[in-house]
Design an enzyme around this catalytic site. Structure first.
Site, PDB file in Angstrom:
ATOM      1  N   ASN A   9       0.882  -1.223   0.061  1.00 50.71           N
ATOM      2  CA  ASN A   9      -0.045  -0.070   0.086  1.00 50.71           C
ATOM      3  C   ASN A   9       0.819   1.084  -0.020  1.00 50.71           C
ATOM      4  O   ASN A   9       1.458   1.625   1.011  1.00 50.71           O
ATOM      5  CB  ASN A   9      -0.803  -0.043   1.329  1.00 50.71           C
ATOM      6  N   TRP A  10       1.069   1.947  -1.155  1.00 51.62           N
ATOM      7  CA  TRP A  10       1.952   3.261  -1.282  1.00 51.62           C
ATOM      8  C   TRP A  10       1.153   4.444  -0.742  1.00 51.62           C
ATOM      9  O   TRP A  10       1.816   5.219  -0.533  1.00 51.62           O
ATOM     10  CB  TRP A  10       2.166   3.217  -2.793  1.00 51.62           C
ATOM     11  N   LYS A  11       0.001   4.167  -0.286  1.00 61.34           N
ATOM     12  CA  LYS A  11      -0.834   5.498   0.310  1.00 61.34           C
ATOM     13  C   LYS A  11      -0.364   6.635  -0.568  1.00 61.34           C
ATOM     14  O   LYS A  11      -0.599   6.564  -1.963  1.00 61.34           O
ATOM     15  CB  LYS A  11      -0.319   5.607   1.693  1.00 61.34           C
ATOM     16  N   HIS A  93      -9.373   0.998   5.292  1.00 63.80           N
ATOM     17  CA  HIS A  93      -8.225   1.068   5.996  1.00 63.80           C
ATOM     18  C   HIS A  93      -8.303   2.197   7.217  1.00 63.80           C
ATOM     19  O   HIS A  93      -9.234   2.973   7.061  1.00 63.80           O
ATOM     20  CB  HIS A  93      -6.911   1.771   5.144  1.00 63.80           C
ATOM     21  N   GLU A  95      -6.881   4.445   8.128  1.00 62.53           N
ATOM     22  CA  GLU A  95      -6.695   6.059   7.646  1.00 62.53           C
ATOM     23  C   GLU A  95      -7.882   6.528   6.939  1.00 62.53           C
ATOM     24  O   GLU A  95      -8.235   7.763   7.108  1.00 62.53           O
ATOM     25  CB  GLU A  95      -5.322   6.046   7.014  1.00 62.53           C
ATOM     26  N   GLU A 163      -4.854  -5.214  10.618  1.00 63.23           N
ATOM     27  CA  GLU A 163      -3.775  -3.939  10.994  1.00 63.23           C
ATOM     28  C   GLU A 163      -4.094  -3.222  12.288  1.00 63.23           C
ATOM     29  O   GLU A 163      -4.969  -2.200  12.337  1.00 63.23           O
ATOM     30  CB  GLU A 163      -3.970  -2.991   9.686  1.00 63.23           C
ATOM     31  N   GLY A 169       3.129   2.255  10.998  1.00 62.08           N
ATOM     32  CA  GLY A 169       4.139   3.072  10.791  1.00 62.08           C
ATOM     33  C   GLY A 169       4.799   3.528  12.010  1.00 62.08           C
ATOM     34  O   GLY A 169       5.463   4.617  11.700  1.00 62.08           O
ATOM     35  N   SER A 209       3.945  -2.118  10.366  1.00 60.51           N
ATOM     36  CA  SER A 209       5.281  -2.112  10.675  1.00 60.51           C
ATOM     37  C   SER A 209       6.099  -3.585  10.455  1.00 60.51           C
ATOM     38  O   SER A 209       6.961  -3.956  10.823  1.00 60.51           O
ATOM     39  CB  SER A 209       5.787  -1.739  11.949  1.00 60.51           C
ATOM     40  N   GLY A 230       3.303  -1.219   4.150  1.00 61.15           N
ATOM     41  CA  GLY A 230       3.209   0.282   3.734  1.00 61.15           C
ATOM     42  C   GLY A 230       4.470   0.824   3.350  1.00 61.15           C
ATOM     43  O   GLY A 230       4.928   0.457   2.038  1.00 61.15           O
ATOM     44  N   GLY A 231       5.422   1.473   4.257  1.00 59.45           N
ATOM     45  CA  GLY A 231       6.375   2.026   3.894  1.00 59.45           C
ATOM     46  C   GLY A 231       7.552   1.168   3.102  1.00 59.45           C
ATOM     47  O   GLY A 231       8.146   1.608   2.068  1.00 59.45           O
TER      48      GLY A 231
END
Length: 249
Positions: A9-11, A93, A95, A163, A169, A209, A230-231
């Protein structure tokens, strides 16, 4: 057997120059033993899908509207995502739930639209740190599942991603026992609602994470069929470490 899935997920990250990371990933895995999915921002979706249409790397969206069309400025329908080359879409998600006030019912309506359009809905569930500390985790997860997952769900059109909000993150990761408890709970709830066949066929991802150095132990946990990353999915080399761990699991 459930085919394992590594989803990135590049967000709200990435421009055209970032497509080289997806191309690099495709070259690393011309014939992977697991499914590899990258969900870039909508501005890159069409380009990413067409650039990698002959590779093992799939692309997906990060959100969709519940309607098929209409006066919804700035939104994208599931059919539009599919037309752009998406195979899946991330829904619910934390967010989106927090930043945009999306309720379980909103997520369920979007998931229905995604499934109707031929997309796999990756529905996210997870608790806050306050809920975890109050020992309400399973109640929260159960409520999110009941409200967010449509009745038409199958092992082909649904993926559930756990999640924990407090791990996204932050570098904090639940214990393996905590991850296992939630994933076993999700599996049992799916089997109870949809029957053993469908319940056992839905893939369950862990997200929060996940990195190359902790992926192997996470993938060894009961009912963890992959990860929503994610990241660490933004760079092909970092994501590859997680994919490699999943292929060996």
């Amino acid at each position: 057997m459930r085919r394992k899935l590594a989803a990135g997920n590049w967000k709200m990250n990435g421009t055209g120059a970032s497509l080289s990371e997806i191309s690099a990933l495709a070259k690393m895995y011309p014939d992977a033993s697991v499914d590899i999915l990258v969900c870039p921002p909508a501005t890159l979706l069409d380009r990413a899908a067409h650039a990698e249409q002959a590779s093992a790397v799939l692309v997906g969206g990060q959100n969709c509207h519940a309607a098929t069309s209409g006066a919804h400025t700035g939104d994208l329908s599931a059919e539009m995502l599919r037309d752009a080359g998406a195979t899946s879409v991330i829904l619910g998600h934390s967010e989106r739930r927090e930043d945009h006030g999306e309720a379980n019912e909103d997520v369920r309506d979007k998931a229905r639209a995604a499934m109707d359009a031929g997309l796999t809905a990756i529905i996210c569930v997870g608790e806050s740190l306050q809920q975890r500390e109050a020992a309400n985790t399973l109640d929260i997860i159960g409520g999110q599942m009941s409200g967010s997952i449509p009745d038409q769900s199958t092992g082909e059109n649904l993926v559930v991603a756990y999640e924990p909000i407090w791990a996204i993150g932050t570098g904090k990761v639940p214990t393996l026992e905590q991850i296992g408890e939630v994933h076993d709970f999700i599996r049992s709830r799916l089997e109870r609602r949809f029957g053993e066949g469908v319940g056992r066929s839905v893939r369950l991802l862990y997200g929060g994470s996940v990195k190359p150095d902790n992926a192997t132990e996470i993938f060894g946990v009961s009912n963890v069929d992959g990860a929503l990353v994610g990241g660490a999915s933004l760079k092909a080399q970092d994501f590859a470490g997680i994919i490699d761990a999943l292929q060996k699991a």
